[in-house]
Write an enzyme that holds these catalytic residues in place. Structure first.
Site, mmCIF file in Angstrom:
data_model
loop_
_atom_site.group_PDB
_atom_site.id
_atom_site.type_symbol
_atom_site.label_atom_id
_atom_site.label_comp_id
_atom_site.label_asym_id
_atom_site.label_seq_id
_atom_site.Cartn_x
_atom_site.Cartn_y
_atom_site.Cartn_z
ATOM 1 N N HIS A 27 32.383 39.035 45.750
ATOM 2 C CA HIS A 27 32.362 40.267 44.903
ATOM 3 C C HIS A 27 31.093 40.529 44.945
ATOM 4 O O HIS A 27 30.150 39.692 44.748
ATOM 5 C CB HIS A 27 32.993 40.038 43.776
ATOM 6 C CG HIS A 27 33.051 41.438 42.930
ATOM 7 N ND1 HIS A 27 31.886 41.933 42.140
ATOM 8 C CD2 HIS A 27 34.238 42.107 42.537
ATOM 9 C CE1 HIS A 27 32.653 43.090 41.478
ATOM 10 N NE2 HIS A 27 33.894 43.068 41.748
ATOM 11 N N ASP A 45 32.290 31.848 40.128
ATOM 12 C CA ASP A 45 33.024 33.225 39.794
ATOM 13 C C ASP A 45 34.317 33.064 39.676
ATOM 14 O O ASP A 45 34.985 33.186 40.363
ATOM 15 C CB ASP A 45 32.459 34.365 40.738
ATOM 16 C CG ASP A 45 32.868 35.784 40.441
ATOM 17 O OD1 ASP A 45 33.753 35.624 39.551
ATOM 18 O OD2 ASP A 45 32.704 36.589 41.107
ATOM 19 N N GLN A 56 38.655 36.262 38.677
ATOM 20 C CA GLN A 56 40.006 36.371 38.734
ATOM 21 C C GLN A 56 40.627 35.385 38.499
ATOM 22 O O GLN A 56 42.031 35.160 38.210
ATOM 23 C CB GLN A 56 40.085 36.485 40.584
ATOM 24 C CG GLN A 56 39.781 37.900 40.828
ATOM 25 C CD GLN A 56 40.357 39.066 40.500
ATOM 26 O OE1 GLN A 56 41.727 38.841 39.839
ATOM 27 N NE2 GLN A 56 39.643 40.293 40.055
ATOM 28 N N LYS A 93 39.616 40.681 32.030
ATOM 29 C CA LYS A 93 40.703 40.552 33.021
ATOM 30 C C LYS A 93 41.530 39.291 32.645
ATOM 31 O O LYS A 93 42.311 38.642 33.309
ATOM 32 C CB LYS A 93 40.004 40.023 34.377
ATOM 33 C CG LYS A 93 39.205 41.051 35.166
ATOM 34 C CD LYS A 93 38.569 40.585 36.344
ATOM 35 C CE LYS A 93 37.435 41.500 36.877
ATOM 36 N NZ LYS A 93 37.886 42.427 37.757
ATOM 37 N N CYS A 97 34.793 46.334 45.797
ATOM 38 C CA CYS A 97 33.519 45.648 45.434
ATOM 39 C C CYS A 97 33.373 44.427 46.574
ATOM 40 O O CYS A 97 32.564 43.493 46.194
ATOM 41 C CB CYS A 97 33.434 45.214 44.204
ATOM 42 S SG CYS A 97 33.174 46.627 43.249
HETATM 43 C C1 LIG Z 1 35.659 38.208 41.916
HETATM 44 C C2 LIG Z 1 35.098 38.831 40.972
HETATM 45 N N1 LIG Z 1 33.981 38.717 40.505
HETATM 46 C C3 LIG Z 1 33.003 39.612 39.642
HETATM 47 C C4 LIG Z 1 33.785 40.524 39.128
HETATM 48 C C5 LIG Z 1 32.930 41.497 38.278
HETATM 49 O O1 LIG Z 1 33.662 41.231 36.981
HETATM 50 P P1 LIG Z 1 33.032 42.497 35.807
HETATM 51 O O2 LIG Z 1 33.100 43.829 36.440
HETATM 52 O O3 LIG Z 1 34.218 42.208 34.789
HETATM 53 O O4 LIG Z 1 31.858 42.003 35.401
HETATM 54 C C6 LIG Z 1 35.101 40.941 39.570
HETATM 55 C C7 LIG Z 1 35.970 42.109 38.901
HETATM 56 O O5 LIG Z 1 35.525 43.024 39.210
HETATM 57 C C8 LIG Z 1 35.915 39.999 40.414
HETATM 58 O O6 LIG Z 1 36.994 40.261 40.794
#
Ligand SMILES: Cc1ncc(COP(=O)(O)O)c(C=O)c1O
Ligand SMILES: Cc1ncc(COP(=O)(O)O)c(C=O)c1O
Lengths: 147, 407, 407, 147
Positions: free
Chosen positions: B124, B201, B204, B227, B365
């Site tokens: 991401h 990370d 998910q 999430k 993203c």
């Molecule tokens: C795999 C992953 N990493 C990072 C993020 C970023 O999370 P957040 O937008 O809650 O900071 C997301 C979600 O958008 C994600 O799916």
């Protein structure tokens, strides 16, 4: 079927979206800009050329949704052959119609007012607007470059 | 756990699900972007503001004591949920993105020019750009662990990339676009052979698989509350205590200091060192309420059920000949990404929404991943234990209409 | 505004106020630490989660569109509340502390060794430590604008401190410990003569005085939602558009990017450049609801009333001969700090709380100010328009008991 | 008056709080530590000295509330004259009594069990604990310095 959807995806739009006019990159061009919608990843490249009468010849390339592609295609058919000044006027009318008022109330061709269908789908307005905003950028930025 | 999985009851816990969108019942398949909130979470926030709110950590009066206790209890619950060794290892952040930014910023003191940071093709943006910036600042080199056409991380390539220069590996536990579950335990083991730090990370993964940070032996684990059926604006940075102790603070101000003079300032101990200013108190309490809620469910059955829905949807999708799946890992979580010939995901998304079906369309993203597959975006349906087979049928019906309309 | 000020109705809007603490009605005088939330704010958060929640900015489906619209409407309302020129100038943060940290971090590119940063003796730690860190990083010098014994900023000393090397002045609009209202418009004018940037810490001011950033002509203005009757975990960084455009991003990830490849990443435009990751959506919506609520009141009368309560309390306090006021500025907001001879504030706070009265005791995150007054802490009563004269009487009664017990 | 308050501010506590024993900094000392409570700003300095019998002589300085001052004063009267080992045992019993169980159930002097009054005031427990924790720090840190 769904009324709003049918308005959005009218046959003209679908037809332009699937078989866009003036698609491609010319060998030579006077103005260029790249448009990008970070929300969906749509990309549009705009190429403007002026003939000896200072009439616009405009083409585009894109990786984009039906709405964006159709909007670009319709745009090229409308802007082709007119002057830059007229083109900017038309672009501003369309952008205003999309973002602020409606296209219906503007002195625009019938095929352009079809883009009003997008109004029911707020997240798609920028799809329709992207080619126009990008063309504007191409035209205006080339001026600042000349200054 | 002997609790039974009761879909009907679960759906009643989520007020938002009971509504119509454009005349059809809402079928919410955008859970990978953000999950919905059970009543228990909404009530916890409401009750906090109606009964106990005050600033934390600095007051002798009752409301301040209550707020502090609720806030710290939340930390303890979260620590237990991921099996952290102590609640000092749980730092509250705004979300995964901030957690990773804290790490990329505070780890940079340990990084020299020429050092290597490994991430993967499927990351991401939040797990790419902070490391790119770290590399720009320090002269370190960003290396990419490749994936195969199924969307699986190439472990053998990782072994070749690993070396004495490898300082940090930051990979996603589960891909938000592909659904791939990465073998992070193995990755952590390999990385530790080279004394590299491992950042996971978990944005998910946290909602779809039990996390045991001690068993994983990861150095850092990050996730977002929103999430995990919790509120927006709250997330977690887990770090091993000795490592967090080593890192400098990230932001500066109230709470995180011990003593301030104009000449000199000393910092507070963990986890406060990383929590400058008034925190998102209601957010932490809401996240703890989400965890309490999840713990009240037969969570393993919920995870199983999500995969059943996934498998069912996958099966149904096969009836369309124009569909290409993006992400076919052997180990998957309940996320399905696909494209449909020349049809743009956005157009499909709009038509599905007109039929009440919420999917995400676009690059999710993960632009470099899109580049790898040479596409501009996908249509993504991501599932939660509150989804139903009927909703899947609604999705399939909507796709039929979209494809007919657009091709 | 022709609306009348109706205390009884206002108090009904704040559910938390209607409770007993240790057998006495709650008298909440800790508003400078955090204000309580009207029902309108709590309901806005509840409604959002029950009806409209989804991730923002990336979806074509209805919930995502609704969430995005609510989120951006909130930004617009806030922009209007402080009279920003465009809503692009309103960046959402976690709170004042983060807002100042964003500035201290991103402004550092403009700072060279030997440059000077001015703050004042009365700053909150959140407006001290980030600048100390900036100075350590860049070799800039932190200079302190002195105050007098009344707790007033010394404008003449400021004029002497200002010079070609002055790059940033960061001062509080209203002191959270002293209640002093600083002449920030004058300070901004002076600073701009030297082309210095002015950062205003508006954490306290935002709830007690109308803010017009264009009239002030400040470069940056910061505040926290939770001190403006809004939720925790949300705050604002206002910056002039051209200045924000000049600054690099602060955190990196989703939302703040335009395009990501492994070779190169380009950033989004304002305000998204400064909002990486999923934001505190419910927080922003709650803050906008707080502003709507405040706008529904006769706000100038509320501010007037708060000062009446302040004056009344001050008058009552004079009956105690052992009290020394800390902060006697000629221009004050409704905050009273005092000490009582040799009696430690903490002991007083504990006894007051036993009588239902919530005050803050200690250094209030202004240790250098405590050093200036050569004390270790104060007892602070800070007022809101929902406070009553009866509550003040309760405070005075409690103080009588405390003093009797402790001396 | 309020029962809980009276338990917290018993006459012994008030008396020690307002007229602390063993207050001051000695010319010479073997162990020292500074204790600080960032929540309220309370500061305690602890000074330990051992005579030729290895018996502890302990004094303190503080800027602190009644509870903290009284706790420190009581502590010095309890720890004075005993060995370091015994002192640490006692300190641990008190800290455990304050944070986890109750002082009442421990084999402690009557005056120490009075500190139990703080239990009804969670935000004040650290006030009572600070001098004890600081003394422990002084004793333990000096050992690591010797190692
Ligand atoms: C795999 C992953 N990493 C990072 C993020 C970023 O999370 P957040 O937008 O809650 O900071 C997301 C979600 O958008 C994600 O799916
Ligand atoms: C003057 C002042 N500045 C900064 C802050 C920090 O605000 P926050 O803790 O909401 O980040 C506060 C409040 O504690 C304050 O009163």
């Amino acid at each position: 079927m769904d009324k709003k959807l049918q308005l959005l995806y009218q046959s003209t739009i679908l037809e332009h979206g699937q078989d866009p006019r003036n698609f491609g990159k010319p060998d030579r061009y006077d103005e260029f800009a790249e448009g990008f919608n970070p929300l969906c990843g749509d990309k549009v490249n705009i190429y403007c050329k002026y003939n000896f009468n200072l009439e616009l010849e405009i083409t585009f390339e894109s990786v984009s949704c039906v709405i964006c592609t159709a909007s670009a295609s319709l745009m090229t058919t409308e802007l082709g052959g007119i002057s830059k000044g007229k083109a900017i006027e038309l672009i501003d009318a369309v952008l205003d119609g999309l973002h602020c008022s409606t296209l219906n109330q503007k002195p625009l061709s019938k095929q352009l007012t079809m883009l009003d269908g997008v109004k029911e789908f707020p997240s798609r307005i920028q799809c329709a607007a992207l080619p126009w905003a990008t063309t504007r950028k191409a035209m205006i930025e080339s001026e600042t470059r000349l200054e | 756990m002997n609790k039974a999985f009761n879909l009907e009851n679960i759906r009643k816990d989520f007020p938002i699900l009971d509504q119509e969108i454009n005349g059809s019942p809402l079928a919410y398949f955008d859970n990978a972007a953000s999950t919905q909130k059970p009543k228990a979470v909404i009530d916890a926030i409401k009750n906090y503001y109606e009964q106990d709110h005050s600033n934390v950590h600095r007051g002798v009066h009752t409301l301040s004591v209550r707020a502090t206790e609720l806030y710290e209890e939340s930390r303890t619950k979260i620590a237990k949920f991921i099996n952290a060794n102590t609640s000092n290892e749980v730092v509250f952040t705004r979300g995964t993105t901030e957690s990773i930014n804290v790490l990329a910023s505070t780890l940079s003191g340990l990084i020299k020019q020429g050092d290597e940071i490994l991430i993967s093709t499927m990351e991401h943006h939040s797990n790419i750009v902070p490391w790119q910036e770290l590399c720009i600042r320090t002269g370190a080199i960003l290396k990419i662990i490749p994936i195969n056409k199924l969307g699986e991380l190439q472990l053998d390539s990782l072994e070749k990339l690993l070396g004495k220069k490898t300082k940090i590996i930051s990979v996603t536990h589960i891909s938000n676009t592909l659904g791939t579950i990465n073998p992070i335990k193995k990755i952590i083991e390999l990385a530790h052979l080279y004394n590299a730090y491992v950042v996971i990370d978990g944005a998910q993964a946290i909602a779809h698989t039990p996390i045991d940070v001690q068993d994983l032996d990861c150095d850092f684990y990050t996730f977002s509350g929103h999430k995990l059926y919790g509120p927006t604006g709250i997330g977690v940075l887990y770090g091993k205590e000795n490592l967090l102790n080593k890192l400098p603070p990230y932001q500066f101000g109230g709470e995180m200091i011990l003593k301030v003079t104009f000449e000199n300032t000393s910092y507070n101990s963990l986890p406060y060192k990383f929590e400058a200013g008034t925190p998102n108190i209601a957010g932490s309490i809401g996240l703890a309420a989400a965890i309490d809620y999840l713990n009240s469910l037969p969570l393993n059955l919920c995870h199983q059920y999500e995969m059943e829905i996934h498998d069912y949807a996958l099966d149904q999708l096969k009836s369309f000949s124009n569909i290409r799946l993006i992400g076919e890992s052997h180990k998957k979580s309940p996320i399905i990404s696909f494209i449909a010939n020349d049809i743009h995901p956005h157009d499909v998304g709009t038509i599905l929404n007109q039929k009440g079906v919420a999917v995400r369309t676009g690059h999710h993203c993960t632009m470099p991943l899109m580049e790898f597959f040479n596409i501009s975006g996908t249509i993504r349906a991501s599932f939660s234990f509150y989804n139903t087979k009927n909703e899947v049928k609604q999705l399939i019906g909507g796709l039929g209409i979209a494809f007919k309309m657009l091709s």
